[in-house]
Design an enzyme around this catalytic site. Sequence first.
Site, PDB file in Angstrom:
ATOM      1  N   TYR A 167     -13.093  -3.028  11.883  1.00 15.73           N
ATOM      2  CA  TYR A 167     -11.766  -2.487  11.599  1.00 15.73           C
ATOM      3  C   TYR A 167     -10.858  -2.637  12.815  1.00 15.73           C
ATOM      4  O   TYR A 167      -9.712  -3.105  12.702  1.00 15.73           O
ATOM      5  CB  TYR A 167     -11.891  -1.016  11.206  1.00 15.73           C
ATOM      6  CG  TYR A 167     -10.573  -0.299  11.048  1.00 15.73           C
ATOM      7  CD1 TYR A 167      -9.768  -0.519   9.937  1.00 15.73           C
ATOM      8  CD2 TYR A 167     -10.135   0.615  12.011  1.00 15.73           C
ATOM      9  CE1 TYR A 167      -8.558   0.148   9.782  1.00 15.73           C
ATOM     10  CE2 TYR A 167      -8.930   1.283  11.869  1.00 15.73           C
ATOM     11  CZ  TYR A 167      -8.140   1.042  10.753  1.00 15.73           C
ATOM     12  OH  TYR A 167      -6.950   1.694  10.611  1.00 15.73           O
ATOM     13  N   VAL A 182      -2.933  -7.809  -2.084  1.00 17.33           N
ATOM     14  CA  VAL A 182      -2.400  -8.563  -0.950  1.00 17.33           C
ATOM     15  C   VAL A 182      -3.386  -9.602  -0.432  1.00 17.33           C
ATOM     16  O   VAL A 182      -3.008 -10.491   0.339  1.00 17.33           O
ATOM     17  CB  VAL A 182      -1.964  -7.630   0.209  1.00 17.33           C
ATOM     18  CG1 VAL A 182      -0.817  -6.732  -0.231  1.00 17.33           C
ATOM     19  CG2 VAL A 182      -3.135  -6.831   0.756  1.00 17.33           C
ATOM     20  N   SER A 191      -3.419   0.272  14.242  1.00 15.48           N
ATOM     21  CA  SER A 191      -4.204   1.472  14.551  1.00 15.48           C
ATOM     22  C   SER A 191      -4.377   1.558  16.052  1.00 15.48           C
ATOM     23  O   SER A 191      -4.418   0.529  16.750  1.00 15.48           O
ATOM     24  CB  SER A 191      -5.582   1.406  13.887  1.00 15.48           C
ATOM     25  OG  SER A 191      -6.452   2.396  14.413  1.00 15.48           O
ATOM     26  N   THR A 213      -9.633  -6.172  13.287  1.00 13.22           N
ATOM     27  CA  THR A 213      -8.541  -6.576  12.391  1.00 13.22           C
ATOM     28  C   THR A 213      -7.211  -6.016  12.874  1.00 13.22           C
ATOM     29  O   THR A 213      -6.181  -6.700  12.811  1.00 13.22           O
ATOM     30  CB  THR A 213      -8.782  -6.125  10.939  1.00 13.22           C
ATOM     31  OG1 THR A 213      -8.798  -4.686  10.841  1.00 13.22           O
ATOM     32  CG2 THR A 213     -10.093  -6.672  10.388  1.00 13.22           C
ATOM     33  N   LYS A 214      -7.230  -4.792  13.358  1.00 11.61           N
ATOM     34  CA  LYS A 214      -5.968  -4.193  13.807  1.00 11.61           C
ATOM     35  C   LYS A 214      -5.496  -4.796  15.129  1.00 11.61           C
ATOM     36  O   LYS A 214      -4.286  -4.874  15.380  1.00 11.61           O
ATOM     37  CB  LYS A 214      -6.126  -2.673  13.912  1.00 11.61           C
ATOM     38  CG  LYS A 214      -6.345  -2.004  12.561  1.00 11.61           C
ATOM     39  CD  LYS A 214      -5.234  -2.338  11.570  1.00 11.61           C
ATOM     40  CE  LYS A 214      -5.345  -1.576  10.272  1.00 11.61           C
ATOM     41  NZ  LYS A 214      -4.249  -1.869   9.335  1.00 11.61           N
ATOM     42  N   ASN A 253       1.667  -2.231   5.365  1.00 14.30           N
ATOM     43  CA  ASN A 253       0.917  -0.987   5.516  1.00 14.30           C
ATOM     44  C   ASN A 253      -0.459  -1.026   4.853  1.00 14.30           C
ATOM     45  O   ASN A 253      -1.354  -0.287   5.258  1.00 14.30           O
ATOM     46  CB  ASN A 253       1.742   0.169   4.924  1.00 14.30           C
ATOM     47  CG  ASN A 253       0.937   1.439   4.778  1.00 14.30           C
ATOM     48  OD1 ASN A 253       0.635   2.124   5.765  1.00 14.30           O
ATOM     49  ND2 ASN A 253       0.558   1.778   3.549  1.00 14.30           N
ATOM     50  N   GLY A 302       0.826  -1.210   0.000  1.00 13.83           N
ATOM     51  CA  GLY A 302       0.000   0.000   0.000  1.00 13.83           C
ATOM     52  C   GLY A 302       0.852   1.248   0.000  1.00 13.83           C
ATOM     53  O   GLY A 302       0.539   2.235   0.669  1.00 13.83           O
TER      54      GLY A 302
END
Length: 235
Positions: free
Chosen positions: A143, A56, A130, A146-147, A78, A9
């Site tokens: 989100y 990815v 994050s 996932t982080k 990233n 990214g």
Amino acid sequence: MSKIALVTGGAKGIGAEICRALAKDGWDLRINYHTSEAAAQALAEETGGMAIQADVREFLQVSEMFRVAGPVDLLVNNAGIAAYGLFTETSIRLWRELFAVNVDGVFHCTQCALPHMIRAKRGVIVNIASVWGMVGASCEAPYATTKAAVIGLTKSLAKELGPSGIRVNCVAPGAVDTDMVGDLSPADLAELIGETPLRTIGRPADIAPLVAFLASDQAQFLTGQVISPNGGLVI
């Protein structure tokens, strides 16, 4: 002998600034992009690096990317996407899409990077997570989840790979002025800024030097760490 760094990214936002910072430190860049070809090619010309297209989410594409890139000494995971909304309104498709990019993508790239690093008994991996992966976030539960997974993987790999001379760390930014933050409403953005002690959001240029430091020999005793540049939002 040049050191090869691959940034997923890497065409825009935080990824692009990371590429610029690494180029200044002498890294030979491999700039991964999915759809932003023009931006990636322009950045490759600017930094003397190589732009490589790969999704990815797809292991075969990632494997081919690493074949083209050559032996990678530094991997910066990233690439990522975000989504906003109530958890009760989150579709299975969106949930799986977030995991496919944010978690599976890290898995695919790390799997491909490690054989060379393990043979060489050296290497660095920096995962971009994050602050919400550390503390959770209302209306960003998928989100944030996932982080959090990326943070857990970072700590686990640091323990597993340390004896092979490989360092694995995580940068977990707060709100940064990128396309992701652009999806926030003006009211939500103002509220976020108001809750941040420094009364501002970050810039990609605030994150990149930290990644470059973690990639450098100056950080040779740092592994398994989660560092969060967030303006004091989470202390």
